[in-house]
Write an enzyme that holds these catalytic residues in place. Structure first.
Site, short mmCIF file in Angstrom:
data_model
loop_
_atom_site.label_atom_id
_atom_site.label_comp_id
_atom_site.label_asym_id
_atom_site.label_seq_id
_atom_site.Cartn_x
_atom_site.Cartn_y
_atom_site.Cartn_z
N THR A 20 0.97 -1.21 0.02
CA THR A 20 0.16 0.11 -0.02
C THR A 20 0.96 1.38 0.10
O THR A 20 0.75 2.25 -0.88
CB THR A 20 -0.92 0.05 1.34
OG1 THR A 20 -1.69 -1.42 1.29
CG2 THR A 20 -1.98 1.19 1.23
N TYR A 60 -13.06 -4.70 -3.26
CA TYR A 60 -14.14 -4.18 -3.95
C TYR A 60 -15.14 -5.25 -4.31
O TYR A 60 -16.27 -5.10 -3.96
CB TYR A 60 -13.77 -3.44 -5.49
CG TYR A 60 -14.76 -3.30 -6.04
CD1 TYR A 60 -15.40 -1.64 -5.85
CD2 TYR A 60 -15.37 -3.79 -7.29
CE1 TYR A 60 -16.43 -1.18 -6.54
CE2 TYR A 60 -16.53 -3.09 -7.75
CZ TYR A 60 -16.92 -2.01 -7.63
OH TYR A 60 -18.15 -1.47 -8.30
N TYR A 117 -2.64 -10.42 4.49
CA TYR A 117 -2.67 -9.24 4.56
C TYR A 117 -3.98 -8.82 4.80
O TYR A 117 -4.82 -8.92 3.90
CB TYR A 117 -2.06 -8.37 3.78
CG TYR A 117 -1.94 -6.50 3.72
CD1 TYR A 117 -2.18 -6.27 5.05
CD2 TYR A 117 -1.56 -5.94 3.14
CE1 TYR A 117 -2.16 -4.75 5.16
CE2 TYR A 117 -1.59 -4.50 3.05
CZ TYR A 117 -1.88 -3.78 4.26
OH TYR A 117 -1.90 -2.92 4.44
N ARG A 144 -9.26 -0.56 4.38
CA ARG A 144 -9.05 -0.11 2.58
C ARG A 144 -9.91 -1.19 1.75
O ARG A 144 -10.20 -0.84 0.81
CB ARG A 144 -7.57 -0.29 2.27
CG ARG A 144 -7.00 0.84 3.07
CD ARG A 144 -5.29 0.91 2.47
NE ARG A 144 -4.45 1.76 2.91
CZ ARG A 144 -4.39 2.93 2.19
NH1 ARG A 144 -4.62 3.09 0.92
NH2 ARG A 144 -3.38 3.87 2.61
N LYS A 153 -0.10 -10.10 8.24
CA LYS A 153 -0.05 -8.85 8.47
C LYS A 153 -1.45 -8.43 9.16
O LYS A 153 -2.31 -8.07 8.22
CB LYS A 153 0.47 -7.87 7.35
CG LYS A 153 0.58 -6.33 7.60
CD LYS A 153 0.98 -5.67 6.38
CE LYS A 153 0.94 -4.03 6.84
NZ LYS A 153 1.24 -3.16 5.60
N ILE A 159 5.19 -4.62 10.12
CA ILE A 159 5.52 -4.16 8.70
C ILE A 159 4.92 -2.75 8.85
O ILE A 159 3.67 -2.34 8.95
CB ILE A 159 4.65 -5.06 7.63
CG1 ILE A 159 4.88 -6.42 7.66
CG2 ILE A 159 4.88 -4.55 6.38
CD1 ILE A 159 4.54 -7.50 6.83
#
Length: 298
Positions: A48, A111, A137, A142, A165, A207
Protein backbone atom coordinates in the site's frame (compact mmCIF):
# COMPACT_ATOMS: atom_id res chain seq x y z
CA UNK A 1 7.22 -29.15 11.10
CA UNK A 2 8.07 -25.58 12.06
CA UNK A 3 7.03 -23.08 9.42
CA UNK A 4 9.57 -20.73 7.87
CA UNK A 5 9.87 -17.36 9.63
CA UNK A 6 10.51 -14.74 6.95
CA UNK A 7 11.81 -12.18 9.42
CA UNK A 8 11.55 -11.13 13.04
CA UNK A 9 11.58 -7.44 13.95
CA UNK A 10 10.94 -4.48 11.69
CA UNK A 11 9.99 -4.81 8.03
CA UNK A 12 9.60 -1.56 6.12
CA UNK A 13 6.59 -1.17 3.84
CA UNK A 14 8.72 0.92 1.54
CA UNK A 15 7.57 4.00 -0.38
CA UNK A 16 8.06 4.36 -4.15
CA UNK A 17 9.66 7.50 -5.63
CA UNK A 18 8.10 8.81 -8.83
CA UNK A 19 9.36 11.38 -11.32
CA UNK A 20 8.20 12.53 -14.76
CA UNK A 21 9.70 9.38 -16.35
CA UNK A 22 8.00 6.94 -14.00
CA UNK A 23 9.79 5.24 -11.09
CA UNK A 24 12.97 6.90 -9.84
CA UNK A 25 15.10 3.78 -9.33
CA UNK A 26 18.22 5.70 -8.33
CA UNK A 27 16.41 7.36 -5.43
CA UNK A 28 14.73 4.08 -4.47
CA UNK A 29 18.08 2.29 -4.32
CA UNK A 30 19.38 5.04 -2.01
CA UNK A 31 16.49 4.51 0.43
CA UNK A 32 16.83 0.70 0.35
CA UNK A 33 20.55 0.97 1.17
CA UNK A 34 19.84 3.45 3.96
CA UNK A 35 17.23 1.09 5.40
CA UNK A 36 19.68 -1.80 5.47
CA UNK A 37 22.41 0.34 7.04
CA UNK A 38 19.92 1.39 9.72
CA UNK A 39 19.08 -2.16 10.82
CA UNK A 40 15.68 -2.91 9.26
CA UNK A 41 15.06 -6.65 9.18
CA UNK A 42 13.16 -6.83 5.88
CA UNK A 43 11.81 -4.66 3.08
CA UNK A 44 8.33 -5.04 1.64
CA UNK A 45 8.07 -3.67 -1.90
CA UNK A 46 4.89 -2.78 -3.81
CA UNK A 47 2.54 -2.70 -0.85
CA UNK A 48 0.00 0.00 0.00
CA UNK A 49 2.77 2.42 1.02
CA UNK A 50 4.53 1.69 -2.27
CA UNK A 51 1.43 2.81 -4.22
CA UNK A 52 1.29 -0.47 -6.12
CA UNK A 53 -2.31 0.27 -7.16
CA UNK A 54 -1.15 3.07 -9.48
CA UNK A 55 1.94 1.31 -10.88
CA UNK A 56 2.22 -0.62 -14.13
CA UNK A 57 3.39 -4.24 -14.07
CA UNK A 58 6.66 -3.15 -15.74
CA UNK A 59 7.28 -0.57 -13.03
CA UNK A 60 6.59 -3.09 -10.29
CA UNK A 61 8.98 -5.63 -11.82
CA UNK A 62 11.69 -2.96 -12.18
CA UNK A 63 11.41 -1.84 -8.56
CA UNK A 64 11.29 -5.37 -7.14
CA UNK A 65 14.41 -6.27 -9.18
CA UNK A 66 16.10 -3.12 -7.85
CA UNK A 67 15.31 -4.04 -4.23
CA UNK A 68 16.58 -7.61 -4.66
CA UNK A 69 19.77 -6.42 -6.34
CA UNK A 70 20.45 -3.70 -3.75
CA UNK A 71 19.81 -6.00 -0.79
CA UNK A 72 22.02 -8.70 -2.33
CA UNK A 73 20.76 -11.24 0.22
CA UNK A 74 21.53 -9.08 3.27
CA UNK A 75 17.87 -8.94 4.34
CA UNK A 76 14.72 -10.61 2.99
CA UNK A 77 12.78 -8.81 0.26
CA UNK A 78 9.04 -9.44 0.23
CA UNK A 79 6.84 -8.37 -2.68
CA UNK A 80 3.19 -7.35 -2.55
CA UNK A 81 1.33 -9.30 -5.23
CA UNK A 82 -2.28 -9.16 -4.02
CA UNK A 83 -5.32 -8.22 -6.05
CA UNK A 84 -9.00 -8.93 -6.44
CA UNK A 85 -8.77 -11.33 -9.38
CA UNK A 86 -7.46 -14.70 -8.17
CA UNK A 87 -6.28 -15.85 -11.61
CA UNK A 88 -4.34 -12.62 -12.16
CA UNK A 89 -2.76 -12.77 -8.69
CA UNK A 90 -1.49 -16.28 -9.47
CA UNK A 91 -0.07 -15.28 -12.87
CA UNK A 92 1.61 -12.18 -11.45
CA UNK A 93 2.94 -13.99 -8.36
CA UNK A 94 4.56 -16.61 -10.60
CA UNK A 95 6.40 -13.85 -12.50
CA UNK A 96 7.55 -12.20 -9.25
CA UNK A 97 8.71 -15.55 -7.79
CA UNK A 98 11.40 -15.69 -10.47
CA UNK A 99 12.89 -12.32 -9.45
CA UNK A 100 14.61 -13.64 -6.33
CA UNK A 101 12.25 -12.35 -3.64
CA UNK A 102 11.96 -14.22 -0.35
CA UNK A 103 8.21 -14.05 0.17
CA UNK A 104 4.90 -12.62 -0.99
CA UNK A 105 2.53 -10.26 0.84
CA UNK A 106 -0.99 -10.88 -0.42
CA UNK A 107 -3.77 -8.49 0.55
CA UNK A 108 -7.38 -9.64 0.71
CA UNK A 109 -9.41 -9.11 -2.48
CA UNK A 110 -11.02 -5.66 -2.44
CA UNK A 111 -14.13 -4.21 -4.06
CA UNK A 112 -15.75 -7.56 -4.97
CA UNK A 113 -15.91 -8.31 -1.19
CA UNK A 114 -15.87 -12.09 -1.03
CA UNK A 115 -17.17 -14.20 1.87
CA UNK A 116 -14.86 -15.91 4.37
CA UNK A 117 -15.24 -19.08 2.32
CA UNK A 118 -14.23 -17.09 -0.76
CA UNK A 119 -11.13 -15.88 1.09
CA UNK A 120 -10.16 -19.45 1.96
CA UNK A 121 -10.57 -20.58 -1.65
CA UNK A 122 -8.70 -17.49 -2.98
CA UNK A 123 -5.65 -18.03 -0.78
CA UNK A 124 -5.72 -21.84 -1.20
CA UNK A 125 -5.61 -21.47 -4.96
CA UNK A 126 -2.72 -18.98 -4.82
CA UNK A 127 -0.73 -21.05 -2.29
CA UNK A 128 -1.15 -24.15 -4.47
CA UNK A 129 0.38 -22.36 -7.45
CA UNK A 130 3.40 -20.68 -5.85
CA UNK A 131 6.19 -22.09 -3.74
CA UNK A 132 7.26 -18.96 -1.82
CA UNK A 133 6.09 -18.28 1.74
CA UNK A 134 2.96 -16.11 1.85
CA UNK A 135 2.02 -13.41 4.35
CA UNK A 136 -1.73 -12.76 4.43
CA UNK A 137 -2.65 -9.08 4.68
CA UNK A 138 -5.84 -8.03 6.43
CA UNK A 139 -6.64 -4.31 6.21
CA UNK A 140 -10.45 -4.01 6.27
CA UNK A 141 -10.42 -0.19 6.34
CA UNK A 142 -9.06 -0.26 2.78
CA UNK A 143 -10.50 -3.44 1.33
CA UNK A 144 -13.88 -3.84 3.00
CA UNK A 145 -12.90 -7.43 3.88
CA UNK A 146 -11.70 -8.78 7.23
CA UNK A 147 -9.88 -12.10 7.66
CA UNK A 148 -11.70 -13.59 10.64
CA UNK A 149 -9.83 -15.70 13.23
CA UNK A 150 -11.50 -18.98 12.18
CA UNK A 151 -10.53 -18.24 8.57
CA UNK A 152 -6.95 -17.66 9.73
CA UNK A 153 -7.06 -21.07 11.41
CA UNK A 154 -8.11 -22.73 8.16
CA UNK A 155 -5.44 -20.89 6.17
CA UNK A 156 -2.74 -21.63 8.74
CA UNK A 157 -3.08 -25.32 7.85
CA UNK A 158 -1.57 -24.53 4.42
CA UNK A 159 2.18 -25.13 4.44
CA UNK A 160 3.36 -22.01 2.60
CA UNK A 161 0.96 -19.59 4.32
CA UNK A 162 3.27 -18.59 7.15
CA UNK A 163 2.11 -15.25 8.60
CA UNK A 164 -0.44 -12.46 8.66
CA UNK A 165 0.01 -8.71 8.56
CA UNK A 166 -2.79 -7.71 10.90
CA UNK A 167 -4.05 -4.18 10.28
CA UNK A 168 -7.66 -4.52 11.44
CA UNK A 169 -6.90 -2.41 14.51
CA UNK A 170 -8.86 -4.95 16.56
CA UNK A 171 -6.63 -6.31 19.33
CA UNK A 172 -9.27 -8.78 20.54
CA UNK A 173 -9.22 -10.29 17.06
CA UNK A 174 -5.41 -10.45 17.06
CA UNK A 175 -5.51 -12.26 20.43
CA UNK A 176 -7.97 -14.80 19.05
CA UNK A 177 -5.84 -15.40 15.93
CA UNK A 178 -2.80 -15.97 18.17
CA UNK A 179 -4.81 -18.32 20.39
CA UNK A 180 -6.23 -20.36 17.50
CA UNK A 181 -3.19 -20.54 15.21
CA UNK A 182 -0.15 -20.53 17.51
CA UNK A 183 3.13 -20.92 15.63
CA UNK A 184 1.31 -22.03 12.46
CA UNK A 185 0.61 -18.37 11.64
CA UNK A 186 3.12 -15.73 12.75
CA UNK A 187 1.65 -12.27 13.37
CA UNK A 188 3.07 -8.92 12.22
CA UNK A 189 1.52 -5.67 13.33
CA UNK A 190 0.20 -3.74 10.35
CA UNK A 191 -0.31 -0.59 12.42
CA UNK A 192 2.56 1.46 13.81
CA UNK A 193 0.55 2.53 16.85
CA UNK A 194 -0.03 -1.12 17.83
CA UNK A 195 3.47 -2.59 17.52
CA UNK A 196 3.91 -3.25 21.24
CA UNK A 197 0.35 -4.49 21.93
CA UNK A 198 0.69 -7.05 19.11
CA UNK A 199 4.18 -8.12 20.23
CA UNK A 200 2.76 -8.66 23.71
CA UNK A 201 0.21 -11.08 22.21
CA UNK A 202 2.98 -13.13 20.63
CA UNK A 203 3.53 -11.15 17.42
CA UNK A 204 7.05 -11.30 15.97
CA UNK A 205 7.36 -7.88 14.38
CA UNK A 206 5.86 -5.08 12.35
CA UNK A 207 5.41 -4.21 8.69
CA UNK A 208 5.89 -0.51 9.17
CA UNK A 209 5.32 2.86 7.53
CA UNK A 210 7.15 4.63 10.35
CA UNK A 211 10.43 2.85 9.59
CA UNK A 212 10.65 4.56 6.19
CA UNK A 213 11.77 7.65 8.08
CA UNK A 214 13.15 6.33 11.40
CA UNK A 215 14.33 2.80 10.53
CA UNK A 216 16.79 2.25 13.37
CA UNK A 217 14.36 3.59 15.98
CA UNK A 218 11.58 1.26 14.80
CA UNK A 219 13.95 -1.72 14.67
CA UNK A 220 15.25 -0.94 18.17
CA UNK A 221 11.73 -0.62 19.56
CA UNK A 222 10.88 -4.16 18.44
CA UNK A 223 14.30 -5.54 19.35
CA UNK A 224 14.14 -4.09 22.86
CA UNK A 225 10.82 -5.82 23.40
CA UNK A 226 12.10 -9.15 22.04
CA UNK A 227 15.22 -8.82 24.22
CA UNK A 228 13.12 -8.35 27.35
CA UNK A 229 13.77 -4.61 27.69
CA UNK A 230 10.05 -4.02 27.90
CA UNK A 231 10.10 -0.65 29.67
CA UNK A 232 12.32 0.95 27.03
CA UNK A 233 10.25 -0.58 24.21
CA UNK A 234 6.99 0.70 25.73
CA UNK A 235 8.47 4.19 26.17
CA UNK A 236 9.62 4.20 22.53
CA UNK A 237 6.15 3.16 21.34
CA UNK A 238 4.48 5.89 23.40
CA UNK A 239 7.00 8.57 22.37
CA UNK A 240 6.40 7.72 18.70
CA UNK A 241 2.60 8.15 18.91
CA UNK A 242 2.50 11.88 17.90
CA UNK A 243 4.74 11.19 14.86
CA UNK A 244 2.67 8.14 13.90
CA UNK A 245 -0.47 10.28 14.18
CA UNK A 246 1.12 12.88 11.87
CA UNK A 247 2.10 10.11 9.43
CA UNK A 248 -1.56 9.15 9.15
CA UNK A 249 -3.04 12.67 9.23
CA UNK A 250 -3.93 12.05 5.58
CA UNK A 251 -4.18 8.81 3.63
CA UNK A 252 -0.96 6.75 3.64
CA UNK A 253 1.46 7.25 1.83
CA UNK A 254 0.77 10.99 1.40
CA UNK A 255 2.52 12.04 4.67
CA UNK A 256 5.40 9.54 4.53
CA UNK A 257 6.41 10.77 1.08
CA UNK A 258 6.44 14.34 2.40
CA UNK A 259 8.59 13.16 5.35
CA UNK A 260 11.09 11.44 3.03
CA UNK A 261 11.35 14.64 1.00
CA UNK A 262 12.00 16.55 4.25
CA UNK A 263 14.88 14.15 4.91
CA UNK A 264 16.52 15.06 1.62
CA UNK A 265 15.20 12.28 -0.61
CA UNK A 266 13.57 13.11 -3.89
CA UNK A 267 10.41 11.03 -3.67
CA UNK A 268 8.11 13.42 -5.49
CA UNK A 269 4.39 13.40 -4.73
CA UNK A 270 1.93 10.51 -4.78
CA UNK A 271 0.17 9.60 -7.99
CA UNK A 272 -3.43 10.61 -8.46
CA UNK A 273 -5.97 10.03 -7.03
CA UNK A 274 -3.67 10.73 -4.05
CA UNK A 275 -2.40 14.28 -3.70
CA UNK A 276 0.37 16.09 -1.83
CA UNK A 277 0.21 16.74 1.91
CA UNK A 278 -1.59 19.92 3.04
CA UNK A 279 0.55 22.74 4.37
CA UNK A 280 -0.81 22.56 7.90
CA UNK A 281 -0.25 18.79 8.21
CA UNK A 282 3.21 19.20 6.73
CA UNK A 283 4.14 21.64 9.52
CA UNK A 284 2.90 19.23 12.20
CA UNK A 285 4.77 16.32 10.59
CA UNK A 286 8.02 18.30 10.36
CA UNK A 287 7.74 19.30 14.00
CA UNK A 288 7.03 15.78 15.28
CA UNK A 289 9.84 14.29 13.19
CA UNK A 290 12.28 16.77 14.67
CA UNK A 291 11.08 16.14 18.23
CA UNK A 292 11.38 12.35 18.08
CA UNK A 293 14.76 12.23 16.36
CA UNK A 294 16.22 14.33 19.19
CA UNK A 295 15.37 11.71 21.84
CA UNK A 296 17.78 8.99 22.88
CA UNK A 297 17.26 5.63 24.57
CA UNK A 298 19.65 3.31 26.34
Amino acid sequence: MMKKILFKGCGTAISTPFNENGVNLKEFEKLVENQIQNKVDSIIVCGTTGESSTMTTEEKIAIIKCAVKTSHGRIPIIAGTGGNNTKQVIEYSKIIEKLGVDGLLIVTPYYNKCTQNGLIEHYKEIAKNVSLPIILYSVPSRTGVNIEPKTCLELSKIENIVAIKEASGNLSQVAEIAHLCGSDLQIYSGNDDQILPILSLGGIGVISVLSNIIPEYTHNMVQNFLDGKRDIAIQMQLDAIPLIKALFSEVNPIPVKAALNMQGYNFGIPRLPLTKLSENNEKILKNELLKLTQKSYN
